[in-house]
Structure formats: structure tokens, C-alpha cells
Motif scaffolding. Structure first.
Motif, PDB file in Angstrom:
ATOM      1  N   GLU A   1       0.833  -1.212   0.000  1.00 16.04           N
ATOM      2  CA  GLU A   1       0.000   0.000   0.000  1.00 16.04           C
ATOM      3  C   GLU A   1       0.869   1.264   0.000  1.00 16.04           C
ATOM      4  O   GLU A   1       0.606   2.217  -0.732  1.00 16.04           O
ATOM      5  CB  GLU A   1      -0.912  -0.004   1.234  1.00 16.04           C
ATOM      6  CG  GLU A   1      -1.911   1.142   1.304  1.00 16.04           C
ATOM      7  CD  GLU A   1      -3.043   1.022   0.294  1.00 16.04           C
ATOM      8  OE1 GLU A   1      -3.598  -0.068   0.146  1.00 16.04           O
ATOM      9  OE2 GLU A   1      -3.360   2.036  -0.352  1.00 16.04           O
TER      10      GLU A   1
ATOM     11  N   MET B   1       4.290   1.525  -0.744  1.00 20.05           N
ATOM     12  CA  MET B   1       5.239   1.653  -1.861  1.00 20.05           C
ATOM     13  C   MET B   1       4.546   1.944  -3.186  1.00 20.05           C
ATOM     14  O   MET B   1       5.100   2.597  -4.051  1.00 20.05           O
ATOM     15  CB  MET B   1       6.112   0.404  -1.971  1.00 20.05           C
ATOM     16  CG  MET B   1       7.069   0.280  -0.795  1.00 20.05           C
ATOM     17  SD  MET B   1       8.246  -1.049  -0.960  1.00 20.05           S
ATOM     18  CE  MET B   1       9.577  -0.242  -1.787  1.00 20.05           C
ATOM     19  N   TRP B   2       3.314   1.443  -3.334  1.00 18.24           N
ATOM     20  CA  TRP B   2       2.574   1.656  -4.591  1.00 18.24           C
ATOM     21  C   TRP B   2       1.392   2.606  -4.339  1.00 18.24           C
ATOM     22  O   TRP B   2       0.344   2.440  -4.929  1.00 18.24           O
ATOM     23  CB  TRP B   2       2.063   0.329  -5.137  1.00 18.24           C
ATOM     24  CG  TRP B   2       3.070  -0.463  -5.905  1.00 18.24           C
ATOM     25  CD1 TRP B   2       3.250  -0.457  -7.258  1.00 18.24           C
ATOM     26  CD2 TRP B   2       4.029  -1.404  -5.398  1.00 18.24           C
ATOM     27  NE1 TRP B   2       4.262  -1.317  -7.598  1.00 18.24           N
ATOM     28  CE2 TRP B   2       4.760  -1.913  -6.494  1.00 18.24           C
ATOM     29  CE3 TRP B   2       4.359  -1.855  -4.127  1.00 18.24           C
ATOM     30  CZ2 TRP B   2       5.775  -2.852  -6.346  1.00 18.24           C
ATOM     31  CZ3 TRP B   2       5.379  -2.780  -3.990  1.00 18.24           C
ATOM     32  CH2 TRP B   2       6.075  -3.271  -5.084  1.00 18.24           C
ATOM     33  N   ILE B   3       1.586   3.581  -3.489  1.00 17.19           N
ATOM     34  CA  ILE B   3       0.470   4.447  -3.062  1.00 17.19           C
ATOM     35  C   ILE B   3      -0.194   5.174  -4.243  1.00 17.19           C
ATOM     36  O   ILE B   3      -1.379   5.462  -4.217  1.00 17.19           O
ATOM     37  CB  ILE B   3       0.948   5.444  -1.966  1.00 17.19           C
ATOM     38  CG1 ILE B   3      -0.228   6.179  -1.304  1.00 17.19           C
ATOM     39  CG2 ILE B   3       1.944   6.471  -2.518  1.00 17.19           C
ATOM     40  CD1 ILE B   3      -0.904   5.428  -0.247  1.00 17.19           C
ATOM     41  N   ASN B   4       0.561   5.427  -5.305  1.00 15.01           N
ATOM     42  CA  ASN B   4      -0.007   6.196  -6.423  1.00 15.01           C
ATOM     43  C   ASN B   4      -0.552   5.337  -7.562  1.00 15.01           C
ATOM     44  O   ASN B   4      -0.931   5.873  -8.595  1.00 15.01           O
ATOM     45  CB  ASN B   4       1.047   7.143  -6.989  1.00 15.01           C
ATOM     46  CG  ASN B   4       1.359   8.241  -6.006  1.00 15.01           C
ATOM     47  OD1 ASN B   4       0.468   8.752  -5.340  1.00 15.01           O
ATOM     48  ND2 ASN B   4       2.629   8.577  -5.874  1.00 15.01           N
ATOM     49  N   GLU B   5      -0.573   4.030  -7.372  1.00 15.76           N
ATOM     50  CA  GLU B   5      -1.037   3.152  -8.458  1.00 15.76           C
ATOM     51  C   GLU B   5      -2.564   3.076  -8.463  1.00 15.76           C
ATOM     52  O   GLU B   5      -3.160   2.297  -7.728  1.00 15.76           O
ATOM     53  CB  GLU B   5      -0.452   1.749  -8.294  1.00 15.76           C
ATOM     54  CG  GLU B   5       1.024   1.664  -8.571  1.00 15.76           C
ATOM     55  CD  GLU B   5       1.395   1.761 -10.045  1.00 15.76           C
ATOM     56  OE1 GLU B   5       0.739   1.123 -10.876  1.00 15.76           O
ATOM     57  OE2 GLU B   5       2.354   2.483 -10.356  1.00 15.76           O
ATOM     58  N   ILE B   6      -3.185   3.889  -9.283  1.00 18.23           N
ATOM     59  CA  ILE B   6      -4.641   3.839  -9.427  1.00 18.23           C
ATOM     60  C   ILE B   6      -4.990   4.010 -10.904  1.00 18.23           C
ATOM     61  O   ILE B   6      -4.256   4.676 -11.626  1.00 18.23           O
ATOM     62  CB  ILE B   6      -5.371   4.912  -8.582  1.00 18.23           C
ATOM     63  CG1 ILE B   6      -4.538   6.186  -8.538  1.00 18.23           C
ATOM     64  CG2 ILE B   6      -5.727   4.426  -7.212  1.00 18.23           C
ATOM     65  CD1 ILE B   6      -5.276   7.340  -7.975  1.00 18.23           C
ATOM     66  N   PRO B   7      -6.078   3.370 -11.351  1.00 19.25           N
ATOM     67  CA  PRO B   7      -6.419   3.504 -12.769  1.00 19.25           C
ATOM     68  C   PRO B   7      -7.015   4.873 -13.084  1.00 19.25           C
ATOM     69  O   PRO B   7      -8.109   5.190 -12.645  1.00 19.25           O
ATOM     70  CB  PRO B   7      -7.457   2.393 -12.988  1.00 19.25           C
ATOM     71  CG  PRO B   7      -8.021   2.117 -11.654  1.00 19.25           C
ATOM     72  CD  PRO B   7      -7.020   2.526 -10.624  1.00 19.25           C
ATOM     73  N   MET B   8      -6.261   5.675 -13.802  1.00 21.62           N
ATOM     74  CA  MET B   8      -6.757   6.997 -14.199  1.00 21.62           C
ATOM     75  C   MET B   8      -6.765   7.069 -15.713  1.00 21.62           C
ATOM     76  O   MET B   8      -5.760   6.738 -16.345  1.00 21.62           O
ATOM     77  CB  MET B   8      -5.834   8.084 -13.661  1.00 21.62           C
ATOM     78  CG  MET B   8      -6.154   8.528 -12.253  1.00 21.62           C
ATOM     79  SD  MET B   8      -5.266  10.036 -11.901  1.00 21.62           S
ATOM     80  CE  MET B   8      -5.300  10.059 -10.136  1.00 21.62           C
TER      81      MET B   8
ATOM     82  N   VAL C   1      -3.434   1.686 -17.356  1.00 20.35           N
ATOM     83  CA  VAL C   1      -3.757   0.433 -16.654  1.00 20.35           C
ATOM     84  C   VAL C   1      -2.588   0.135 -15.709  1.00 20.35           C
ATOM     85  O   VAL C   1      -1.516  -0.251 -16.157  1.00 20.35           O
ATOM     86  CB  VAL C   1      -3.969  -0.734 -17.638  1.00 20.35           C
ATOM     87  CG1 VAL C   1      -4.304  -2.016 -16.898  1.00 20.35           C
ATOM     88  CG2 VAL C   1      -5.067  -0.398 -18.634  1.00 20.35           C
TER      89      VAL C   1
END
Lengths: 257, 218
Positions: free
Chosen positions: B54, B56-63, B67
């Protein structure tokens, strides 16, 4: 009908595709309303085909656009509006701006904020509670996040039906950026608290037995160095950072630090 | 085998939350990690791995059309492997996460192919509407969900099974130095995560204090 439309909005991206993104999902939400508005099948066919164009917005903000488009379609069906391109105009003109608001608030601010709170809870609960209560933090994460998320989605649909195009004015007056800034400041305080408790719980005692390795730097110092290092590595891909962290740990282990 | 099928289906439902249905955030590592940990009787490992991913990849969201890498696959498989094969071992947990990352990237490629296939379904719906077949709207949505669940649960099944066996074999061969490194990484990775999270705040100025003062004085 409004509740039915609300439930269908959760399927907006069920047929997400690279060509027109959320077009079928949008049509799926709209379909029961259009079926009521246009009982004549031939007339309805024209309207359905009109809504097959490119569409993309933040899924949390789609309810605003849906309500405005439904209001517009109602006016067209009742001959109060004669511009048949208006629903498409509403979609194309509002999708981008409301998506930007949704992305920045919900995904850029609210989700990280609730995540930080949950992380702080996890760190505290690992130290304070027995294993029986460790489920509390993730469950609270989901509950707190969705109270705001679902309330906003429902409220935005209902209020957009009433206000129609004035809803855009209302949204712009909400000062989401200002609210976001407040949450980010509180989020930073939460993160700093989490770091403090993490260092307090795990940083002041050596992770590995010092007698086994001869000497040991205080872990808090090492943690501080790592954190500064990872802050400056923030731009690199997280997966690369993860493997670098493993290599870093390997070097420390090899050097017996 | 029943457990493997159940995990594949649960994983697919959780992954569906990313884009396909709802976005209730049940797909986030901080929830799916502890969930699988709880099911397998080691919630502590699930929480820890979930927390690391959560942060380390806090900015990984589909925008938009982007993908992102599937964090649900990454966290879920790592937790399942470590809790199933080496319950309670911190070294095994970190190693499972290191092993799960390539599989998450592999899944991303499958997901991209699935979204390409959705374009074909979309054209099928469009053709149907042109010939007056309105039922194809609901069918298209159903097919989108069905194929997603099918490919995702199959991917989970393969990753958990084949990847798990590979992971178990590899872990038994790791040298002692790496073992020590993994033990250290268990405590260091959250700190790397904190650094990544703090990086997010780099652009945060304190204009809101100024705005608040202006609001209070006006």
C-alpha cells in the motif's frame, strides 16, 4: 427509478474498452430511463446510438453527468429542448472537469488519507492488541472510505437531478481543493505519527541480535537513512524500489551492519 | 484443490473492484492482504505485506486510459504463498512478495488483452443496437464481467498453483546471506514505504493556512 439508476452506476466500467472507454457502461445506466422516455422503438434506437460515442470520467463523479443527461433527455422527449446534440455536449464538456475533481479528491487525497490512518492503526495495533483484533484496521479502512464515497455518489445523483446544470456551479463552490489541502495536512501529520511509532516500536532495538554479529548500528539511524534514501528515490518505479530495498538489505547483511 | 478454486474466485472478485465493478477499495492491498491472511490463519503477515505494498505503490490507481500493475494479484498471491507454505516466517513473506511482483506484471498484460477484447464486445453491442437488439446492452455488460471473472480467476489459479510451487522450490535454495537480508527487509521495507509516502507530500506547501487566515479575517 433514481435508486435503480444509482445501482447501475457501479457497472460503469464493466465493459471498459480502449476505443471508447466507458460508452457501453454509460448507456447501460441510461437505458431504463430512455426506455421510459421513448416508448417508440425506432425513435429510441436513434437515441441509443447517439450515446455510443467516446465517454470517460471518474466513476465516482459520473452520477452528476448522468443526472444532467437524463434531465436533458427528458426535455428533448417533451419537446422543451430542440438541440439533439445537447446531451453529447453535456457529456463531452463536463466529463473532463468533474473527472479531474474526482481523481484529485477521491484518489489523490481521500484514499491515501484513509490508507495512512489505517497504516497508523496497524502499527499501533501490532504493538497494543492481541492477534484477535488485528482485523479492525482494514475493516475500518473500507467502512470509513465507503461512508464518504457512497454518500457522495448518492447525494451527487439526487442533487444533480434537482439542480441540473447549476450542479457544476455548486461543485465549483465546494472548494474541493481547499478541503483536499486540509486532508493532506492531516494526512501528513498521520504519516509522521506512524513513522514516530514505527521507529519507537521497531527502531530502538536491534532487529538481529548484536552478539551474533559483533556490533550493530542503532536501527533508528538506519531507518532514518533508508527513509531519506527512498524519499529521493520517489520518482523511480515502486517495483524497482522494492528490489533495491532487498539489495540494500543484502548489502547491510553482508557488511553485518 | 477446493481451497485453490475458492481463492481464485475470491481474488477475481477483489480484482474486479479495481475497474470493473464498484471501486469500493476492497482491491487495495491494505484490505486484501489481511483478508487472505485471516483466511489462512496468519493475519499478521497479511497486514504487514498489505501495508508495505500500500505504501510503496500508493499512487497506483487507474486513471484515464492508464492500466496500473495489479496490486491485488501481487498482494493476494504473496500472502497466500507465504501463509500456506511457510506460515509465520518473515523471510518467506518478503521473498513471496519479491516473487509475486513479476506475476503482477504478467497479469497486467493479460488484463490489457482482455480490455482489447472488450472492444470487440462493444462493436457487437453497437451492431446489435443498429438492428434493434437492445438486449445487447445488458448482455454486453454481463459478457464484460463474465470474461473478466473467467480470465482473472484462471490467472489466479495458475499463479497461485504454478507460481507457488516455483516459490517453494526457490525459497528452499536461497543462501544464508539472502536469508539475513530478507529478515532485515521485513523491517526495512515499511521504512522504504514511508519514504515513498513522504515523497507524495513534496508538493505540499502550506497555502491553506494562508487561505484560512484570509477567510477568518474577511
Amino acid at each position: 427509478m433514481k435508486n435503480f439508476v444509482f445501482l447501475r452506476t457501479f457497472f460503469l466500467q464493466a465493459l471498459w474498452n480502449f476505443e471508447r472507454l466507458q460508452n457501453i457502461g454509460f448507456l447501460y445506466i441510461l437505458y431504463p430511463v430512455l426506455k421510459n422516455l421513448y416508448p417508440d422503438k425506432e425513435k429510441r434506437k436513434e437515441v441509443l446510438l447517439r450515446h455510443l460515442g467516446f465517454f470517460n470520467t471518474n466513476p465516482y463523479m459520473v452520477n452528476i453527468i448522468i443526472a444532467m443527461v437524463i434531465n436533458c433527455e427528458k426535455n428533448i422527449a417533451e419537446n422543451k429542448e430542440h438541440n439533439l446534440k445537447k446531451p453529447e455536449m453535456i457529456k463531452s464538456l463536463t466529463a473532463g472537469p468533474v473527472a479531474a475533481l474526482g481523481d484529485s479528491f477521491f484518489w489523490g487525497t481521500w484514499r491515501p488519507f484513509v490508507s495512512f490512518a489505517a497504516i497508523l492503526m496497524i502499527i499501533l495495533s501490532l504493538n497494543m492488541f492481541t492477534l484477535d483484533y488485528l482485523w479492525v484496521a482494514p475493516v475500518l479502512f473500507i467502512v470509513v472510505y465507503n461512508i464518504v464515497h457512497l454518500a457522495f455518489r448518492y447525494w451527487s445523483l439526487i442533487i444533480s437531478f434537482k439542480l441540473d446544470e447549476k450542479m457544476i456551479k455548486l461543485i465549483s463552490k465546494l472548494e474541493i481543493k481547499y478541503i483536499g489541502d486540509i486532508f493532506r495536512i492531516i494526512g501528513l501529520i498521520i504519516v509522521l505519527s506512524a513513522i514516530y511509532f514505527y521507529f519507537k516500536i521497531f527502531g530502538m532495538v536491534p532487529v538481529l541480535e548484536p552478539e551474533k554479529y559483533g556490533f550493530n548500528y542503532p536501527e533508528a539511524v538506519m531507518f532514518g537513512i533508508i527513509m531519506i534514501l527512498s524519499f529521493f528515490l520517489g520518482r523511480i518505479k515502486p517495483a524497482l524500489m522494492f528490489y533495491l530495498a532487498i539489495i540494500f538489505s543484502f548489502i547491510l547483511g553482508y557488511l553485518r551492519i | 484443490m477446493e481451497q485453490l478454486i475458492a481463492f481464485s474466485l475470491i481474488g477475481a472478485v477483489l480484482s474486479a473492484d479495481i475497474t470493473m465493478f464498484g471501486q469500493f477499495m476492497i482491491s487495495r492491498p491494505i484490505f486484501c492482504g489481511p483478508l487472505f491472511g485471516y483466511i489462512l490463519g496468519d493475519i499478521h503477515t497479511g497486514l504487514w505485506l498489505g501495508m508495505i505494498v500500500e505504501m510503496m505503490w500508493i499512487n497506483e490507481i487507474p486513471m484515464g486510459v492508464s492500466v496500473p500493475v495489479d496490486l491485488t494479484v501481487m498482494t493476494s498471491t504473496a500472502v497466500i504463498w507465504s501463509c500456506h507454505f511457510f506460515r509465520g516466517s518473515q523471510e518467506a513473506a518478503v521473498f513471496s512478495l519479491a516473487a509475486a511482483i513479476p506475476f503482477a506484471y504478467l497479469y497486467k498484460e493479460v488484463d490489457l488483452a482482455g480490455r482489447m477484447f472488450n472492444t470487440k464486445i462493444m462493436h457487437w453491442v453497437e451492431k446489435g443496437l443498429e438492428s434493434g437488439k437492445e438486449r445487447r446492452i445488458s448482455l454486453g455488460i454481463f459478457l464484460g464481467l463474465f470474461f473478466f471473472m473467467l480470465r482473472t480467476s484462471l490467472m489466479y489459479f495458475l499463479i497461485i498453483l504454478a507460481g507457488g510451487l516455483l516459490y517453494r522450490q526457490l525459497f528452499s535454495y536461497i543462501p544464508i546471506q539472502l536469508f539475513v537480508a530478507l529478515k532485515k527487509a521485513w523491517y526495512y521495507l515499511p521504512v522504504f514505504g514511508f519514504g515513498a509516502v513522504l515523497y507524495n507530500f513534496r508538493s505540499l506547501k502550506i497555502p491553506f493556512i494562508k487561505t484560512t487566515v484570509e477567510k477568518l479575517t474577511s
